[in-house]
Write an enzyme that holds these catalytic residues in place. Structure first.
Site, short mmCIF file in Angstrom:
data_model
loop_
_atom_site.label_atom_id
_atom_site.label_comp_id
_atom_site.label_asym_id
_atom_site.label_seq_id
_atom_site.Cartn_x
_atom_site.Cartn_y
_atom_site.Cartn_z
N CYS A 1 2.56 -30.21 -38.86
CA CYS A 1 3.84 -29.97 -39.46
C CYS A 1 3.85 -28.28 -40.15
O CYS A 1 2.84 -28.04 -40.49
CB CYS A 1 4.17 -31.10 -40.49
SG CYS A 1 5.67 -30.98 -41.35
N ASP B 1 4.15 -38.71 -48.60
CA ASP B 1 4.43 -37.57 -48.40
C ASP B 1 4.16 -36.66 -49.57
O ASP B 1 3.20 -36.96 -50.54
CB ASP B 1 5.59 -37.13 -47.86
CG ASP B 1 5.92 -36.03 -46.92
OD1 ASP B 1 5.99 -34.78 -47.55
OD2 ASP B 1 5.92 -36.22 -45.83
N ASP B 2 4.78 -35.53 -49.50
CA ASP B 2 4.44 -34.31 -50.75
C ASP B 2 4.63 -34.95 -52.25
O ASP B 2 5.50 -35.94 -52.28
CB ASP B 2 5.25 -33.23 -50.45
CG ASP B 2 4.72 -31.97 -51.29
OD1 ASP B 2 4.10 -32.04 -52.28
OD2 ASP B 2 5.67 -30.84 -51.16
N ASP C 1 0.65 -1.39 0.04
CA ASP C 1 0.09 -0.02 0.05
C ASP C 1 1.10 1.38 0.00
O ASP C 1 0.48 2.30 -0.02
CB ASP C 1 -1.02 -0.10 0.99
CG ASP C 1 -2.26 -0.91 0.97
OD1 ASP C 1 -2.32 -1.29 -0.37
OD2 ASP C 1 -2.80 -1.42 1.91
N LYS D 1 -0.76 -36.07 -42.40
CA LYS D 1 0.43 -35.27 -42.08
C LYS D 1 -0.15 -33.83 -42.51
O LYS D 1 -0.24 -33.64 -43.78
CB LYS D 1 1.69 -35.54 -42.69
CG LYS D 1 2.72 -34.63 -42.35
CD LYS D 1 4.12 -35.20 -42.78
CE LYS D 1 5.30 -34.06 -42.60
NZ LYS D 1 6.46 -34.72 -43.45
N TRP D 2 -0.52 -32.76 -41.85
CA TRP D 2 -1.15 -31.52 -42.04
C TRP D 2 -0.05 -30.30 -42.07
O TRP D 2 0.61 -30.14 -41.20
CB TRP D 2 -1.95 -31.19 -40.98
CG TRP D 2 -2.93 -30.09 -41.62
CD1 TRP D 2 -2.54 -28.84 -41.58
CD2 TRP D 2 -4.25 -30.01 -41.93
NE1 TRP D 2 -3.58 -27.80 -41.64
CE2 TRP D 2 -4.65 -28.68 -42.04
CE3 TRP D 2 -5.42 -31.07 -42.01
CZ2 TRP D 2 -5.86 -28.02 -42.25
CZ3 TRP D 2 -6.68 -30.56 -42.31
CH2 TRP D 2 -6.73 -29.37 -42.41
N ASP D 3 0.56 -30.18 -43.19
CA ASP D 3 1.74 -29.28 -43.26
C ASP D 3 1.23 -27.52 -43.50
O ASP D 3 0.31 -27.34 -44.12
CB ASP D 3 2.63 -29.58 -44.55
CG ASP D 3 4.06 -29.72 -44.04
OD1 ASP D 3 4.52 -28.78 -43.35
OD2 ASP D 3 4.94 -30.38 -44.82
N ASP E 1 12.37 -30.57 -39.24
CA ASP E 1 12.79 -31.45 -40.42
C ASP E 1 14.26 -31.69 -40.29
O ASP E 1 14.67 -32.44 -40.88
CB ASP E 1 12.69 -30.27 -41.79
CG ASP E 1 11.47 -30.21 -42.34
OD1 ASP E 1 10.49 -31.16 -42.16
OD2 ASP E 1 11.27 -29.29 -43.17
N ASN F 1 3.84 -24.69 -44.91
CA ASN F 1 5.16 -24.15 -45.22
C ASN F 1 5.62 -22.69 -45.82
O ASN F 1 6.31 -22.49 -46.47
CB ASN F 1 5.58 -25.27 -46.34
CG ASN F 1 5.83 -26.49 -45.83
OD1 ASN F 1 6.37 -26.59 -44.87
ND2 ASN F 1 5.58 -27.61 -46.47
N TRP G 1 14.20 -22.55 -38.92
CA TRP G 1 13.82 -23.76 -39.39
C TRP G 1 15.01 -24.73 -39.16
O TRP G 1 16.34 -24.48 -39.43
CB TRP G 1 13.56 -23.73 -41.04
CG TRP G 1 13.69 -25.19 -41.90
CD1 TRP G 1 12.35 -25.73 -41.91
CD2 TRP G 1 14.68 -25.41 -42.55
NE1 TRP G 1 12.75 -26.89 -42.56
CE2 TRP G 1 14.10 -26.70 -43.25
CE3 TRP G 1 15.94 -25.31 -42.75
CZ2 TRP G 1 14.82 -27.78 -43.74
CZ3 TRP G 1 16.64 -26.31 -43.51
CH2 TRP G 1 16.08 -27.26 -43.96
C1 GLA Z 1 7.96 -29.79 -45.37
C2 GLA Z 1 7.77 -30.76 -44.11
C3 GLA Z 1 8.58 -31.94 -44.70
C4 GLA Z 1 8.11 -32.40 -45.98
C5 GLA Z 1 7.86 -31.40 -46.89
C6 GLA Z 1 7.32 -31.45 -48.14
O1 GLA Z 1 9.11 -29.09 -45.46
O2 GLA Z 1 8.35 -30.15 -42.90
O3 GLA Z 1 8.49 -33.22 -43.70
O4 GLA Z 1 6.82 -33.13 -45.65
O5 GLA Z 1 7.35 -30.18 -46.41
O6 GLA Z 1 7.28 -30.85 -49.06
#
Ligand code: GLA
Length: 728
Positions: free
Chosen positions: A526, A366-367, A50, A476-478, A548, A480, A199
């Protein structure tokens, strides 16, 4: 009862098993009094300061010239009256002024957990698990009401805070800042622990003495980001893993954020976290409400290890949801580093056959499986299989992978759109953009405007159709790239400051729909690895691709830094091929396995690149992971050696019944002609006797706690060792 209110003293005391949090209404303002180890339930008014220092400060209308908002320990500081320190809340009125001076008008205490609308949140499984205090503060001239929610999880030692702002007035106001939590500790001798990264080198831990002024971590990237993660820790300078006062704040949100520590001139320390306020401007019409994301507050008297343990339990058991919450995650093999864009059905199926023989349960494509995508410059948005690579579509591939003995998982980057895509040609207006300005590309892509319902519907339909067609069991739902040109074609000019947050409300709504439609699917988040590794995504996706960077040694720091708040089951970690694709370094197979055994285990390699011996190690690693099962998924985790202080990292898991221990040590650089090393375990139950499954040696809990385990000597660079102990 975990929340106690005294009408005489106007004091609120929030108790968990180990902690107390005390506030008091004084001169109509809500003041913070105490947060720390559990106190008896009594009047703690003596903790008030106070003896205010009010020279130069605006005084209050009560004509108490010694009273100042600028030095009071505020529970939710607001800009505009006498508070000159960093605020938690700011708003603009129709006449152009920016002032908020909320005073206490009431409160209520209810059983159960209140949740912020449209946002991810911790939950209670029964009303008895959580009690909620709602304190109402009103800025009288504008009739804007702040509802401060405190949800007390007694058994988890956690308080979950969020704020609802309600416009009960007659005119629009603009909310420019809405943090989730702020509080003032009357301690100045503190250290701040936060994290930084980029990254492939996320969540490095930094610890420093706090200084007078503001120290801040933040993201303005439209994602929680690789740069800083939305958690803040303050601690005693002497705090270690097992002793000392430690205060943590973590935000349950995936977009831009800010976390602030401010040491004022009177040795009081403000700690706050919430939505990033730069660029934020939310129109709140009469009758409307807006909720902040949740902030999870954990205090530990038992050092950093105690803090992490409480966060891990809460996040694992009362933030993660769905069938995988309590289940060992499938052993997966992700084909990214095995093939990059260069694959077809035949190649994936042959990998699946080989991997299945070594115990792998799930193959992830993957991609590159969709549109005409053979490199990263096209087709995002066109979520239909490339017939050249997958002649039988996702369905055909899934059938063959299943016949080989694995389930099929698939990669999406739903929030993105390539300029070279059918989707962009059809809907250029679906992109986040600002008229008259360039649409910046990042990794050749733009960002879809997820604040739009039509975009959410398109994504739901596209993803649902692929999941349905292939009976996919993992996604896997990215994500970027970072945000730029944050504008929406559907919102009016004065609502453009809402876009970034509406984007996340849209994303969470989409994920909620997908979770409900596909409860059997395991989603993994991701963002170029760990660029959106946060508590906000955990309810929808109980694990995240941690980084990564798959080099076992570099991962030691990344996983160490992540473990301060996030449970191991949320960290996805894979064994990759050597020389490592990111660093060019080579580590023994066992080191890669032991570093990746962090709860959500898998591989990121082509099994045809392994020799016979490595294949045997591969199969043995899968068996070990399956055998450890629950221990990794639900066990307690302790950090035993800081890789910045020693030449090795060490950690252990302890089963819930405390009868099983799995300890690992990895040497990250050798010390030529160094001495032998040992590390002590903690958290063991006195009187227990353990036998090593590896060599039969018998240890007492006291020996392991007081003396510890000896590292192999000499320990070579990149060498790892483990101890699997069971109580006898
Ligand atoms: C990101 C992800 C990777 C891979 C690439 C694909 O960089 O972190 O693991 O999936 O995209 O383009």
């Amino acid at each position: 009862m975990s929340i106690i209110y005294s009408p005489e003293t106007k004091q609120f005391q929030l108790n968990t098993n180990k902690t107390s949090y005390v506030m008091q209404v004084q001169k109509d303002r809500l003041q913070h009094l105490y947060w720390g180890a559990r106190l008896p339930d009594k009047d703690h008014a003596f903790m008030r300061r106070d003896h205010y220092h009010s020279s130069f400060n605006a005084n209050d209308e009560v004509n108490d010239f010694g009273f100042s908002l600028d030095v009071m320990r505020m529970e939710y500081p607001c800009y505009g009256r006498g508070e000159m320190r960093p605020s938690a809340f700011e708003m603009t009125h129709p006449e152009g002024s920016s002032i908020a001076d909320p005073v206490y008008i009431g409160h209520q205490i209810t059983a159960g957990k209140e949740v912020p609308k449209g946002l991810p949140s911790c939950y209670a499984e029964s009303e008895a698990e959580c009690e909620t205090l709602e304190i109402l503060l009103e800025d009288k001239p504008s009739s804007v009401v702040l509802h401060l929610f405190y949800c007390v999880f007694e058994a988890y030692n956690a308080i979950v805070r969020f704020v609802r702002v309600e416009n009960k007035g007659q005119q629009n106001v603009v909310i420019n800042k809405l943090l989730s939590a702020s509080l003032d500790l009357d301690v100045s001798d503190l250290e701040m622990i936060s994290n930084y990264g980029a990254w492939a080198r996320e969540r490095n831990i930094e610890r420093h003495k706090i200084f007078h002024g503001t120290q801040e971590i933040f993201s303005r990237r439209g994602a929680s980001s690789h740069t800083h993660n939305p958690f803040l820790i303050l601690c005693d300078p002497s705090a270690t893993e097992s002793v000392g006062d430690v205060y943590g704040m973590t935000l349950v949100y995936s977009g831009s954020f800010e976390g602030t520590v401010y040491l004022d001139s009177f040795e009081q320390t403000r700690m706050a976290i919430g939505l990033q306020h730069e660029g934020f401007a939310w129109q709140l019409a009469p009758g409307e409400m807006l909720d902040s994301p949740e902030a999870v507050l954990v205090y530990s008297h038992n050092g950093l290890g105690g803090l992490s343990d409480d966060y891990h339990r809460l996040f694992r058991e009362r933030l993660c949801r769905g069938i995988y919450r309590d289940q060992r995650r499938p052993v997966l093999l992700n084909c990214w580093e095995a093939c990059y864009f260069n694959f077809d059905e035949e190649k994936i199926v042959s990998i699946a056959k080989e991997a299945a023989q070594m115990g792998v349960e799930l193959i992830v494509v993957d991609d590159g499986w969709f549109g005409k995508r053979d490199q990263d410059n096209c087709s995002l948005g066109d979520w239909t299989p490339n017939p050249k690579k997958l002649p039988g579509g996702v369905k055909g591939l899934a059938e063959k992978v299943r016949a080989a003995g694995c389930e099929l998982g698939i990669w999406f980057e739903p929030e993105m759109i390539s300029p070279d895509s059918d989707l962009y040609r059809a809907h250029p207006e679906w992109v986040l953009s600002i008229p008259g300005r360039p649409r910046s590309l990042g990794r050749w892509q733009m960002i879809l405007d997820l604040s739009r319902k039509d975009v959410q519907d398109y994504l739901f339909d596209s993803i649902a159709s692929v999941i349905g067609e292939g009976n996919i069991s993992y996604v896997k739902w990215d994500f970027n790239r970072n945000f730029s040109e944050v504008g929406s074609a559907l919102l009016s000019a004065n609502q453009q400051g809402e876009v970034a947050h509406r984007y996340y409300l849209g994303l969470y709504a989409l994920l909620e729909r997908l979770n409900r439609a596909f409860p059997q699917v395991l989603f993994e988040s991701c963002s170029g690895g760990g660029g959106r590794f946060d508590a906000g995504l955990l309810p929808y996706m109980p694990q995240a691709w941690t980084s990564d960077n798959t080099d076992a040694i570099k991962r030691l720091w990344i996983q160490y830094g992540s473990s301060f708040v996030y449970p191991l089951s949320s960290m996805s970690a894979h064994v990759s091929i050597c020389p490592n694709h990111q660093t060019g370094e080579t580590s023994p197979f066992q080191t890669r396995v032991l570093t990746a055994l962090t709860g959500s285990f898998g591989f990121e390699l082509n099994p045809f690149d392994l020799n016979k011996e490595e294949k045997e190690e591969f199969a043995a690693a899968v068996s070990l992971y399956k055998e450890l099962g629950d221990l990794l998924c639900k066990g307690r985790y302790h950090r035993l050696s800081d890789p910045d202080k020693k030449n090795y990292a060490a950690w252990n898991y302890q089963s819930v019944d405390e009868r099983e221990i799995f300890a690992v040590a990895v040497c990250h650089h050798s010390v030529v002609n160094g001495g032998p090393e040992r590390f002590r375990l903690f958290g063991l139950k006195k009187g227990y006797v353990y036998q090593s499954k590896t060599d039969g040696h018998i240890y007492s809990a006291e020996e392991l706690t007081q003396y510890g385990l000896q590292l192999p000597y000499p320990m070579k660079e990149r060498q790892a060792a483990f101890w699997h102990l069971k109580a006898i």
